[in-house]
Scaffold this motif. Structure first.
Motif, short mmCIF file in Angstrom:
data_model
loop_
_atom_site.label_atom_id
_atom_site.label_comp_id
_atom_site.label_asym_id
_atom_site.label_seq_id
_atom_site.Cartn_x
_atom_site.Cartn_y
_atom_site.Cartn_z
N ILE A 2 61.01 67.71 41.82
CA ILE A 2 60.84 66.45 42.53
C ILE A 2 61.59 66.57 43.86
N TYR A 11 62.09 69.39 37.45
CA TYR A 11 61.08 68.68 36.68
C TYR A 11 60.09 69.70 36.15
N ARG A 81 58.42 59.82 37.76
CA ARG A 81 57.46 60.91 37.95
C ARG A 81 56.61 61.11 36.68
#
Length: 269
Positions: A2, A11, A81
């Motif tokens: 991210i 991530y 996210r």
């Protein structure tokens, strides 16, 4: 990964099904969860990340601002996210961050799993002074040793968690990463001691909660996690016999079974 303004957050995701966000502890990255995510066998959408200062996640704290809220900010970015309601799972320092995320109630959580969070201030608040002092004696000696030039001072902390000889048993690359990230771990402890966790605060958590501890863990850690469970209405407490703090590596099948059962129950309700 991210990408945020002047910051990056690890991530990675794999699998399909209910989304579980796994937050690791200190001196590790999202890779620490691989034994558990592998045991999930694709039954869940597994999202992993790293705490501030580990892996590719940018450090946001300073010596004068060690607030655990910075860690919560990063984990909430991971949840955004991932999208939708997630089951949040935190181990060790990651467990402390997961509690902060749940308490702030800014991210959509379906449930919460805490594995051996070092809830030191809860021990003090609930009058468990001897167990609180056990943590304090360990960290005071560890910090003093590091400040006096002992590069492997963190071994004492690892052995407190896992039992004597744990650090020496780790592969060289794992020991080296722990040594390299010792200054980051010290910030993690400052955040833990600065987090005024109390039974009254925890009572505000209303999602399904599972607390997991190791039957071979230090008594102070077992007590802290029993208090976390007792402070949250309806929370379940599970003890994995023979496991100590690093259970996600030593007992991944048992950990995965407990998490899976908890997630399925939460999804059903």
């Amino acid at each position: 990964m991210i990408e945020e303004a002047q910051a990056r957050i690890d991530y990675e995701e794999a699998g399909a099904g209910p989304t579980i966000v796994f937050v690791p502890g200190s001196c590790s990255t999202g890779a620490a969860w691989r034994p558990v995510t592998a045991a999930c066998r694709g039954r869940f959408r597994c999202v992993t990340t790293s705490l501030l200062g580990y892996g590719g996640t940018t450090e946001r704290r300073t010596a004068s601002d060690t607030s655990i809220s910075h860690q919560a900010d990063a984990v909430e970015s991971v949840i955004r996210r991932a999208g939708g309601r997630v089951h949040l799972v935190g181990h060790s320092a990651g467990g402390m961050v997961a509690l902060m995320v749940a308490l702030r109630n800014r991210a959509p959580l379906a449930s919460l799993v805490i594995l051996e969070a070092p809830a030191v201030e809860l021990l003090r608040e609930r009058g468990e002074h001897e167990h609180y002092r056990a943590f304090r004696r360990m960290t005071d000696a560890y910090f003093a040793s590091f400040n006096s030039g002992n590069e492997e001072a963190i071994a004492a902390m690892v052995d407190f968690y896992g039992g004597e000889g744990t650090f020496a048993s780790w592969p060289p690359r794992v020991r080296a990463y722990a040594v390299e990230t010792t200054p980051v771990n010290i910030l993690d402890w400052a955040g833990a001691y600065g987090f005024p966790l109390s039974a009254a605060l925890l009572a505000a958590i209303s999602i399904p909660v599972l607390v997991i501890r190791g039957g071979a863990s230090h008594e102070a850690m077992q007590s802290a996690n029993a208090l976390v469970s007792a402070s949250i209405k309806g929370a379940d407490l599970a003890t994995i016999c023979g496991a100590a703090h690093f259970m996600i590596a030593t007992h991944p099948k048992e950990v995965t079974t407990l998490i899976a059962q908890h997630v399925h129950r939460a999804e059903a309700t």
